[in-house]
Design a protein around this motif. Structure first.
Motif, short mmCIF file in Angstrom:
data_model
loop_
_atom_site.label_atom_id
_atom_site.label_comp_id
_atom_site.label_asym_id
_atom_site.label_seq_id
_atom_site.Cartn_x
_atom_site.Cartn_y
_atom_site.Cartn_z
N GLY A 14 0.89 -1.20 0.16
CA GLY A 14 -0.29 -0.02 0.08
C GLY A 14 0.21 1.26 0.04
N ALA A 15 2.07 0.96 0.16
CA ALA A 15 2.58 2.73 0.31
C ALA A 15 3.79 3.37 -1.15
CB ALA A 15 4.11 2.40 0.44
N SER A 16 3.33 2.45 -1.93
CA SER A 16 3.45 2.64 -3.37
C SER A 16 2.57 1.79 -5.13
CB SER A 16 4.57 1.98 -3.99
OG SER A 16 5.39 0.72 -4.04
N GLY A 17 2.68 2.40 -5.75
CA GLY A 17 1.81 2.03 -7.21
C GLY A 17 0.35 1.62 -7.16
N LEU A 18 -0.04 0.36 -7.86
CA LEU A 18 -1.09 0.11 -6.68
C LEU A 18 -2.15 0.18 -6.16
CD1 LEU A 18 -0.85 -2.92 -9.90
CD2 LEU A 18 -1.32 -0.45 -10.67
N GLY A 19 -1.11 -0.80 -4.95
CA GLY A 19 -2.03 -0.25 -3.56
C GLY A 19 -1.50 0.74 -3.20
N LEU A 20 -1.10 1.93 -3.22
CA LEU A 20 -1.15 3.02 -3.25
C LEU A 20 -1.85 3.88 -3.44
CD1 LEU A 20 -0.57 5.95 -1.80
CD2 LEU A 20 1.18 6.29 -3.48
N ALA A 21 -2.95 3.45 -5.00
CA ALA A 21 -3.79 4.12 -5.64
C ALA A 21 -5.15 3.41 -5.03
CB ALA A 21 -3.31 3.96 -7.13
N ASP A 37 3.67 -2.87 4.22
CA ASP A 37 4.22 -2.85 3.00
C ASP A 37 5.62 -2.95 3.78
OD1 ASP A 37 4.42 -0.82 0.04
OD2 ASP A 37 6.32 -0.78 1.12
N LEU A 38 6.77 -2.81 2.98
CA LEU A 38 8.00 -2.53 4.08
C LEU A 38 8.82 -1.63 4.25
CD1 LEU A 38 9.53 -6.41 2.26
CD2 LEU A 38 9.19 -5.65 4.66
N ASN A 39 8.35 -0.84 3.24
CA ASN A 39 8.98 0.14 3.20
C ASN A 39 8.56 1.19 4.02
OD1 ASN A 39 10.03 3.58 2.33
ND2 ASN A 39 9.61 2.92 0.30
N GLU A 40 9.31 1.55 5.43
CA GLU A 40 8.47 2.00 6.81
C GLU A 40 8.68 3.32 6.35
OE1 GLU A 40 9.37 1.98 11.49
OE2 GLU A 40 11.13 0.95 9.78
N CYS A 85 -2.24 -6.81 -3.13
CA CYS A 85 -0.86 -5.22 -4.00
C CYS A 85 0.84 -5.98 -4.30
CB CYS A 85 -1.40 -4.25 -4.42
SG CYS A 85 -2.93 -3.97 -4.81
N ALA A 86 0.77 -6.58 -2.98
CA ALA A 86 2.45 -6.64 -2.93
C ALA A 86 2.80 -7.55 -3.70
CB ALA A 86 2.78 -7.57 -1.43
N GLY A 87 3.95 -7.66 -4.50
CA GLY A 87 4.69 -8.29 -5.24
C GLY A 87 6.12 -8.21 -4.98
N ILE A 88 6.73 -9.35 -6.34
CA ILE A 88 8.23 -8.59 -6.95
C ILE A 88 8.03 -9.61 -8.35
CG2 ILE A 88 9.09 -8.46 -4.66
CD1 ILE A 88 10.28 -11.09 -4.82
N GLY A 89 9.61 -8.93 -8.83
CA GLY A 89 9.59 -9.59 -9.95
C GLY A 89 10.59 -10.13 -10.45
N ASN A 90 11.51 -10.57 -11.72
CA ASN A 90 12.62 -11.11 -12.08
C ASN A 90 12.34 -10.75 -13.54
OD1 ASN A 90 12.38 -13.65 -12.14
ND2 ASN A 90 13.07 -13.48 -10.07
N PHE A 198 1.09 -0.83 -16.64
CA PHE A 198 0.84 0.11 -15.96
C PHE A 198 1.68 1.41 -15.21
CE2 PHE A 198 -3.26 -1.38 -15.47
CZ PHE A 198 -4.46 -0.90 -15.29
N GLU A 199 1.42 2.47 -15.57
CA GLU A 199 2.16 3.43 -14.10
C GLU A 199 2.54 3.12 -12.47
OE1 GLU A 199 0.71 7.26 -14.47
OE2 GLU A 199 1.37 7.41 -16.57
N THR A 200 3.51 2.33 -12.87
CA THR A 200 4.21 1.91 -11.25
C THR A 200 5.42 2.41 -11.02
OG1 THR A 200 5.45 -0.70 -12.10
CG2 THR A 200 2.48 -0.51 -11.60
N PRO A 201 6.06 2.21 -10.49
CA PRO A 201 7.26 3.37 -9.88
C PRO A 201 9.13 2.35 -10.79
CG PRO A 201 6.46 1.99 -7.99
CD PRO A 201 5.51 2.06 -8.22
#
Length: 259
Positions: A14-21, A37-40, A85-90, A198-201
């Protein structure tokens, strides 16, 4: 389900991107929001802005998720809405060959496992915990809660190097209907959104010409999606009581090429 200050929501990532919106959209209707979120630093600032609560949570760790829900519920009460909405990729090929040396590389299994644990298992952990909590509530207008997860068009159109990400997102799609059926007798609905570009970070960190090129790949409208458009669909999934067990692409009709 109505959206007002009588209900609360948990938004992972929820601290960025789709979750924040999505958190902002829910808060604009008076919904009490908790951000996992992990971004305190960003999470605390956004929670303060929205009058919500921030919970530092690693969604892949059950104890961390339990602690997050405990903090969120102490502040806002039992949530009726969960948005995953939390997620990662590589970007790693299953196996590859160096064109210059001919050397062969293999996908590091630890990196594959990490993506699965965060995206698939993390989504499932949060869903399990939220569903159990929602079951303690009395139904309102025939509903106890709504759960929304985030997959990706990569679940269906995985590109070169997306095997781990695609597998994790396809698993979220595959979980949607069985979980909706599991929770049907409890009047908890479950749906999934498959966003396109999408316009994600991550994408917004790319050069402007690259972003324009990516946007031009979208048939209509020929641009990157806006996080607010994701949030709009998420809110409709909460509002519409007949929308259940669905996986909906939100992608401007794009179908991803192999690379």
């Amino acid at each position: 389900m109505k959206l007002d200050n009588s209900i609360s929501a948990v938004i992972t990532g929820g601290a960025s991107g789709l979750g924040l919106a999505t958190a902002r959209a829910l808060a604009s209707h008076g919904v009490k929001v908790a951000l996992f979120d992990l971004n305190e630093e960003a999470g605390e600032a956004i929670a303060s802005e929205l009058g919500g609560v921030f919970c530092k949570v690693n969604v892949a760790d059950e104890a961390s998720v339990d602690a997050g829900f405990e903090k969120a519920r102490a502040a806002n009460g039992q949530e009726r809405i969960l948005v995953n909405c939390a997620g990662i990729g590589n970007a790693i090929k299953t196996a590859g060959r160096d064109r210059k040396t001919g050397g062969i590389s293999q996908f590091p299994i630890a990196e594959y496992r990490k993506v699965i644990e965060v995206n698939q298992i993390g989504t499932f952990i949060c869903t399990v915990k939220a569903a159990a909590g929602m079951m303690t509530l009395d139904p309102e207008d025939g509903e106890r809660g709504a759960i929304i997860s985030t997959a990706s068009v990569a679940a269906e159109d995985g590109q070169v190097g997306q095997v781990a990400y695609s597998a994790s997102k396809a698993a979220i799609v595959g979980m949607t209907l069985p979980i909706a059926r599991d929770l049907s007798a409890e009047h908890i609905r479950v749906n999934t959104i498959l966003p396109g570009l999408f316009e994600t970070p991550l994408l917004m960190s790319l050069p402007e010409n690259v972003r324009q090129s990516l946007g031009a790949m979208v048939p209509n409208p020929a641009r990157l999606g806006k996080p607010e458009e994701y949030a709009s669909l998420a809110l409709e999934m909460v509002r519409n009581p007949y929308l259940n067990g669905e996986d909906i692409r939100l992608d401007g009709a794009i179908r991803m090429a192999p690379r």
